[in-house]
Design an enzyme around this catalytic site. Sequence first.
Site, PDB file in Angstrom:
ATOM      1  N   LYS A 204      48.688  34.681  81.509  1.00 36.36           N
ATOM      2  CA  LYS A 204      47.764  34.131  82.508  1.00 36.36           C
ATOM      3  C   LYS A 204      47.801  34.906  83.822  1.00 36.36           C
ATOM      4  O   LYS A 204      46.867  34.858  84.607  1.00 36.36           O
ATOM      5  CB  LYS A 204      48.052  32.654  82.729  1.00 36.36           C
ATOM      6  CG  LYS A 204      47.658  31.845  81.491  1.00 36.36           C
ATOM      7  CD  LYS A 204      47.767  30.362  81.662  1.00 36.36           C
ATOM      8  CE  LYS A 204      47.228  29.633  80.445  1.00 36.36           C
ATOM      9  NZ  LYS A 204      48.004  29.915  79.208  1.00 36.36           N
TER      10      LYS A 204
HETATM   11  C1  LIG Z   1      47.562  29.774  77.860  1.00 37.39           C
HETATM   12  C2  LIG Z   1      48.394  30.421  76.812  1.00 37.39           C
HETATM   13  C3  LIG Z   1      47.911  30.637  75.497  1.00 37.39           C
HETATM   14  C4  LIG Z   1      46.541  30.178  75.048  1.00 37.39           C
HETATM   15  O1  LIG Z   1      45.499  30.880  75.631  1.00 37.39           O
HETATM   16  P1  LIG Z   1      44.022  30.234  75.699  1.00 37.39           P
HETATM   17  O2  LIG Z   1      43.257  31.140  76.546  1.00 37.39           O
HETATM   18  O3  LIG Z   1      44.207  28.869  76.313  1.00 37.39           O
HETATM   19  O4  LIG Z   1      43.534  30.157  74.292  1.00 37.39           O
HETATM   20  C5  LIG Z   1      48.742  31.283  74.595  1.00 37.39           C
HETATM   21  N1  LIG Z   1      49.999  31.655  74.934  1.00 37.39           N
HETATM   22  C6  LIG Z   1      50.491  31.463  76.169  1.00 37.39           C
HETATM   23  C7  LIG Z   1      51.896  31.888  76.473  1.00 37.39           C
HETATM   24  C8  LIG Z   1      49.715  30.849  77.152  1.00 37.39           C
HETATM   25  O5  LIG Z   1      50.238  30.653  78.381  1.00 37.39           O
END
Ligand SMILES: *Cc1c(COP(=O)(O)O)cnc(C)c1O
Length: 488
Positions: free
Chosen positions: A109
Amino acid sequence: MLYESTRSSRLQCDEFEALLKGSAEDGGLYVDRKLQEKELDLHALIGMDYRQCAYEVLSRFFDGIPEKMLKDVIGQAYDRFAVPETVRLVKVGPLHVLELFHGPTSAFKDVALTLLPHLLGCALKKEERALILTATSGDTGKAALAGFADVPNTDILVYYPKDGTSRIQELQMTTQQGNNVSVYGLKGNFDDAQTAVKKVFADQKFREELAKRKIRLTSANSINIGRLTPQIVYYFDTYRKLVREGCIKEGEKILFSVPSGNFGDVLAGYYAYCMGLPVKRFIVASNANNVLTDFIRTGVYDAGRPFYKTISPSMDILISSNLERLLYYLSGRNNEETAGYMRELKEKGSYRISEEMLKKLQELFTAECFSDEETSAAIRRVYETTGYLLDPHSAVGYAAAEKYLEEGVIVTLATASPFKFPAYVLKALGKEVSEEEFSNLHLLEEYCGKKAPEAISRLQELPVRFNKAIAKEDVKQSIEEYLEEHAL
Ligand SMILES: *Cc1c(COP(=O)(O)O)cnc(C)c1O
């Protein structure tokens, strides 16, 4: 550039309003009607680096931001990453693993949340401030705090469930530095925190009061175009690297396996595909919360099912918000049809897409899901055969990719550092696990002979700056107190 709501072509705005608002008044998500016209020149990308690629992609979505400013913003965001190339591509067994976790909080993120604050900065009018409110179950809160800390003209307040995060996650938030941040533990669970924050957003009178003081209430959640668009970049960047390293020929179609929750990450891949990236397939990988797996296999989205807490908590989701954008594009940009599915989801908890849409969906997407036992087995198997350590989220993607090896070159996305989840990883490796998370962190470092990222191991020594626990009724009051303390 003009954006419209997925649910109504009459609700339109430019990229700056879309950034500041997050979602449209009718509950729809902002989409770009002319996505297919944004095709990139693949050949030209091959000689570029990550930041140049980022400029090529982002300038097509934010053409109101002057070139120099956009380039500066990209530089400021990605200077904070631990590797100069921002994301790293490594060969593990038969797969290419795309490490997206070298940002300040060791989760994917960061790629978007380091950039979003600066994009918002470009969107604000003179003398305006953005006040970001975020409810978090853990990871998003920290990534948002790190992204917004000390960014001019922004403030960020984060609310997390007091007893609902891991110790490391809590410390990551409560030790956050910066003069424009504040963190509150909320008595209740994540849903309580989410509902309490939504209530403030819905409080029209309060928003007007803030507007008079030139403060715009904003969220940093994953449906914001400022979260989605930076994620398109690494799909192109990866393709570029594979061509340059001679792993594929220019124009050759490849596969991506994406650990998915809210469907933002894989949707960014779909945007890249629409912009000309040669993709054969997207493999949507889920844990026991397999609503997306069933949807892609049957065309029925049914949120009426039990919710499981798993060892890949950032994928524990029943409503994948960003899927709405895919429905919009697959329906041929049909706002009414998209709005209809969303209405059914709200009223009945489920919907079924048309046969025609299902056919289009399955031409490009396939899906797999794995239990915690299978995920743990994958972590151990990959470590024992290749020496590479996956975190539980990335392991779900890896296990899914392994089922498609004969289809072509596959890139699987690694979304978090294994050191963010030391207990789960140790257990998967068949090791003893202690009650204390930092002991687990050290055990894992010793066991695999690698160092945890600085930002995680240092947490033990940092002073806790925020230890306020508040009731869910008191969110608005906490905002007022913050504004008063900061003389805003
Ligand atoms: C948010 C997240 C995901 C999922 O991603 P999306 O965009 O919500 O599908 C997968 N792995 C980690 C570590 C995340 O923080």
